[in-house]
Enzyme design. Structure first.
Site, PDB file in Angstrom:
ATOM      1  N   HIS A  48       0.825  -1.213   0.000  1.00 33.05           N
ATOM      2  CA  HIS A  48       0.000   0.000   0.000  1.00 33.05           C
ATOM      3  C   HIS A  48       0.860   1.265   0.000  1.00 33.05           C
ATOM      4  O   HIS A  48       2.002   1.270   0.479  1.00 33.05           O
ATOM      5  CB  HIS A  48      -0.928   0.021   1.220  1.00 33.05           C
ATOM      6  CG  HIS A  48      -0.196   0.043   2.531  1.00 33.05           C
ATOM      7  ND1 HIS A  48       0.315   1.200   3.091  1.00 33.05           N
ATOM      8  CD2 HIS A  48       0.126  -0.953   3.382  1.00 33.05           C
ATOM      9  CE1 HIS A  48       0.917   0.921   4.232  1.00 33.05           C
ATOM     10  NE2 HIS A  48       0.817  -0.378   4.439  1.00 33.05           N
ATOM     11  N   GLU A 136      -3.125  -7.097   6.719  1.00 31.96           N
ATOM     12  CA  GLU A 136      -1.910  -6.860   7.488  1.00 31.96           C
ATOM     13  C   GLU A 136      -1.795  -7.870   8.636  1.00 31.96           C
ATOM     14  O   GLU A 136      -2.795  -8.446   9.083  1.00 31.96           O
ATOM     15  CB  GLU A 136      -1.942  -5.426   8.057  1.00 31.96           C
ATOM     16  CG  GLU A 136      -0.823  -5.065   9.014  1.00 31.96           C
ATOM     17  CD  GLU A 136       0.534  -5.003   8.350  1.00 31.96           C
ATOM     18  OE1 GLU A 136       1.059  -6.089   8.020  1.00 31.96           O
ATOM     19  OE2 GLU A 136       1.076  -3.894   8.183  1.00 31.96           O
TER      20      GLU A 136
END
Length: 296
Positions: A48, A136
């Site tokens: 990201h 994550e």
């Protein structure tokens, strides 16, 4: 008694022989050229873009990790990443390509996808799918900065891959869920879900990306610990080997009565290896990172 033993032994030999024939007589299905050509050309992975949590670590004490958005710079990075990816795809394929996206459901990865997606024409966009397993590593719930610092210090003493954060995950926990994800991905690739002119792009997180590569290329834990997160919004490219190399590898394995697996039909680009902190001289066969030998 002796006769009975002999009879049992002969029966065992017969069973073993029939098993050998079923395995080695060509009844197993190897990957054909058509199978190889149907695989996606590339699997790209993007960490990201910069998030507000990357700028101010205290963000995680006030905002749930999955809701942390991109920073202003992060939005710029995501758009720039998309333009770079489009330029590279058009240099290689012209307009004859498709790109299918898979993304973590976290806010910062969703927003990174949106920024990247803006660069591509509708006719080149094959779709997007959220994959919870690409999220994550879980560090717990709201993250107290002082507590997280203490946990990180403890992790360094205990071992980065095996340390489990309180109420969170260890690197090995992430490995387990990524293994499940890769099994499903391989199944979809083998079924022909993605045509040969389609590439995949996964928008995910740094550690999750590295664990994916670890599982894909069968790295040891020691190998993994020598690989580092790439910069935000920087594509890592796993590309299909040439058809000539596929034929060579396949023939070599057939001589040993083995079959080429889907993962063995891909390699990590040298440029991507450099972005991960790996030696440019390393190869996927000998990564120059040898696992420790434990002697008594």
């Amino acid at each position: 008694s002796s006769s009975s033993s002999s009879s049992t032994s002969n029966s065992g030999n017969s069973d073993s022989s029939s098993i050998s024939k079923s395995i080695y007589s060509g009844s197993y299905k190897g990957m054909t050229r058509e199978d190889f050509r149907a695989l996606p050309d590339k699997v790209m992975m993007v960490r990201h873009a910069e998030s507000t949590g990357n700028v101010d670590f205290t963000t995680y004490s006030q905002t749930p990790d999955y809701e942390v958005p991109l920073s202003a710079l992060g939005w710029e990075q995501a758009v720039a990443c998309g333009l770079t990816m489009r330029q590279e795809m058009e240099q290689e394929y012209g307009q004859d390509y498709k790109l299918f996206f898979m993304t973590s459901p976290y806010c910062r990865t969703r927003q990174t996808f949106v920024g990247i997606r803006q660069a591509f024409l509708d006719e080149n966009f094959a779709g997007v799918q959220e994959e919870v397993q690409l999220r994550e590593q879980d560090f717990g719930n709201f993250q107290n900065p002082d507590k997280i610092k203490a946990d990180l210090a403890e992790r360094n003493r205990f071992g980065r891959f095996y340390y489990r954060f309180p109420d969170g995950e260890s690197g090995s926990d992430v490995y387990n869920r990524i293994s499940i994800f890769e099994d499903h991905l391989i199944r979809d690739m083998k079924s022909g879900r993605f045509t040969s002119n389609t590439s995949l792009c996964m928008v995910t997180h740094g550690l999750t990306m590295r664990v994916f590569l670890m599982r894909w290329f069968n790295w040891t834990v020691e190998n993994f610990l020598q690989v580092y997160n790439p910069a935000n919004a920087t594509p890592i490219v796993i590309e299909k080997i040439s058809e000539q190399e596929f034929i060579k590898r396949n023939n070599c394995l057939r001589e040993r009565r083995q079959t080429l697996q889907v993962k063995n039909a891909y390699r990590l680009r040298p440029e991507s290896m450099t972005l991960l902190g790996m030696s440019p001289m390393a190869t996927m066969e000998n990564i120059d990172l040898i696992a420790h030998t434990y002697l008594p």
